[in-house]
Design an enzyme around this catalytic site. Structure first.
Site, PDB file in Angstrom:
ATOM      1  CG  HIS A 143      -1.872  -1.122   1.278  1.00  0.00           C
ATOM      2  ND1 HIS A 143      -1.490  -2.385   1.689  1.00  0.00           N
ATOM      3  CD2 HIS A 143      -3.193  -1.202   0.972  1.00  0.00           C
ATOM      4  CE1 HIS A 143      -2.539  -3.198   1.633  1.00  0.00           C
ATOM      5  NE2 HIS A 143      -3.581  -2.497   1.202  1.00  0.00           N
ATOM      6  CE  LYS A 170      -5.396  -4.495  -1.359  1.00  0.00           C
ATOM      7  NZ  LYS A 170      -5.972  -4.430  -0.013  1.00  0.00           N
ATOM      8  CE  LYS A 314     -21.064  22.796 -19.950  1.00  0.00           C
ATOM      9  NZ  LYS A 314     -22.450  23.217 -20.181  1.00  0.00           N
ATOM     10  CG  ASP A 351     -25.053  22.893 -22.667  1.00  0.00           C
ATOM     11  OD1 ASP A 351     -25.213  21.728 -22.266  1.00  0.00           O
ATOM     12  OD2 ASP A 351     -24.140  23.624 -22.266  1.00  0.00           O
TER      13      ASP A 351
END
Length: 531
Positions: A143, A170, A314, A351
């Site tokens: 980890h 893992k 955007k 839109d």
């Protein structure tokens, strides 16, 4: 890519359930007492998990000899026993010899999986010698709570873990950026042994959901939202019901909404059920993106194919396009991006498509549409309140449909600028109350006036509304704004902001899939998730 499949992959499947992958869902049970943990284990089975992780480091008064037989023998699901020490992000603070002894006991008692940290894995394997039961799989884990290493470092780490004798590798890392998951996906795709690769925090959410696409052995899903054993875990319920986890496989096409923040977005709730209903092999994810260009360059494979764009990206999306739809170019922002087969990115502004389609449908339904072959808006005086992003979208949409556009804005210069671009007329917002050169006009509000919590205000007095045949409000919280309520009272047809959102979803679905949108399903889903 060779990923070991699990013997549990088809256990406890519901009748009629379709499963295209062998990636398991593991639900962590984290409780203070054995009784509470047993309750959580039962719930794990009820919500559809494949196995349960017994986080015995969370137990307050843990007696291995007394508690492990109860937990393992009474579990309704296969068990993964984890006894995580503080030094690896867990709760256990005692002696490591005692901790490893408890894991050996769990193995002897019939646990299906044991999790051992890389730091002590060699010692653990030496201690068990050749006494490991054949049906027990040992997961050796690493980890990193600070960052995600480079691709080369991850490859070296896999080799190091594999060399310990691990049955399953893992590796859990931390996402500082959404692109960090790409290195873990690459690790999974090239692994020659069963591997679990997960990236923690919200920016790493896609690693947890897309585990089946890249051959991950398992992913973790929580029993309740917010009660997690590591940052960024989704719930089992969301994995199965929202993200169609069982249906994901290497060929699944990836879509999503790009924004920051993004956790509030309801778009995944609309598109994923619609993809499933249409039999389309795709998924739609919330994508917390810091840098749009970096995201698009990193996830450049042909399987990452379509995106919605929301605040504040955007304009950034616009800058990254290889091709831009003419209307989107005029508006100066995109809200949808599609990757073409040649890899080019084409941008659209849906839109305006969503809003204009909703207004046209409203005109037809109210009997205010002309009988000609063109748009119901053609030739009508179309008044747009607001000159921001949504105002631009509506003004350009009106122009494209042949309407005579009027732009009214608080800052007159902005109204002038937009009106000039669409060949229309500019007004100061204060002039609009007395502006009625003709009857039967169409009004569209794109300002925030009347939005929750300021629901008692309106951008236009009621006495002015009698001159309009139809009034549209882009606001959808509340659904019935004061503007729409007073418009209806004045005899005008009204179109809700939710209709714009829905039409937008219909258009994007069809661009994403090439299939007709299941409109009723999308509508019902929106109502269910906004009520």
């Amino acid at each position: 890519m060779t990923i070991g499949s699990s013997p549990l992959a088809t256990s406890d499947m519901k009748i009629g359930e379709v499963r295209r992958n062998s990636t398991l869902i593991c639900a962590p049970a984290m409780a203070d007492t054995v009784d509470q943990m047993l309750v959580q284990m039962t719930k794990a089975k009820e919500v559809g998990a494949d196995l349960v992780e017994l986080r015995i480091d969370y137990l307050k008064r843990f007696s291995p000899q007394q508690d492990l037989p109860i937990l393992i023998k009474r579990s309704p699901l296969p068990t993964l026993v984890t006894y995580r020490p503080k030094w690896e992000g867990g709760e256990y603070e005692g002696d490591d010899n005692s901790r490893l002894e408890a894991l050996r006991l769990a193995m002897e008692l019939g646990a299906d999986y044991i999790d051992v940290e890389l730091k002590v894995a060699s010692e653990f394997f030496k201690s068990i010698g050749d006494k490991k039961p054949e049906n027990v799989k040992i997961i050796v884990s690493s980890h990193n709570y600070e960052f995600t290493p480079s691709t080369e470092e991850l490859g070296n780490l896999v080799a190091k873990i594999q060399a310990t004798g691990a049955d399953i590798v893992k590796i859990a890392t931390t996402a500082l950026d959404i692109t960090d998951s790409a290195r873990v996906f690459q690790m999974l795709a090239h692994s020659q042994v069963p591997t679990i690769g997960l990236v923690m925090t919200e920016r790493g959410l896609i690693s947890r959901i897309l585990a089946p696409k890249f051959g991950g052995y398992l992913t973790f899903g929580t029993l309740e939202a917010g009660v997690v054993s590591a940052p960024g875990q989704p719930t089992v319920k969301d994995l199965l019901e929202l993200y169609n986890f069982r249906l994901l496989e290497p060929g699944t096409k990836v879509h999503g909404v790009i924004g920051k923040p993004i956790g509030h977005s309801k778009s995944p709730h609309l598109y994923n059920p619609a993809f499933k209903a249409a039999g389309f092999n795709g998924i739609y994810l919330p994508l917390l993106v810091d840098n749009v260009a970096n995201f698009l360059n990193t996830y450049s494979s042909p399987d990452f194919v379509g995106y919605s764009f929301t605040i504040p990206h955007k304009m950034a999306g616009f800058e990254c396009c290889d091709e831009i739809d003419p209307i989107a170019k005029g508006i100066g922002a995109i809200s949808c991006m599609i990757k073409k087969p040649n890899g080019n990115l084409i941008g659209y502004n849906v839109d305006y498509l969503g809003a204009i389609a909703a207004i046209e449908e409203g005109l037809i339904a109210s009997g205010n549409a002309s009988n000609g072959p063109g748009s119901p808006l053609a030739g009508k005086l179309f008044v747009v309140m607001g000159a921001g992003g949504a105002g631009k979208a509506l003004a350009y949409g009106g122009m494209e449909k042949g309407a005579r556009v009027v732009v009214a804005n608080r800052t007159f210069v902005k109204a002038q600028d937009l009106a000039a671009k669409v060949g229309g007329q500019a007004l100061h917002l204060s002039e609009l109350e007395h502006f009625h050169p003709e009857e039967g006009m169409v009004l569209a509000n794109t300002t925030s006036v009347g939005m929750k919590p300021n629901i008692d205000v309106t951008p236009l007095p009621k006495n002015a509304l009698k001159h309009y045949n139809l009034v549209f409000d882009a606001i959808y919280t509340p659904k019935w704004t004061r503007l729409l309520t007073e418009a209806k009272e004045s005899g005008a047809a009204v179109v809700f902001g939710t209709e714009m959102f829905l039409n937008q979803a219909f258009v994007q679905f069809e661009k994403f899939t090439g299939l007709p949108a299941p409109k009723e399903l999308i509508r019902e889903t929106l109502i269910k998730n906004t009520s």
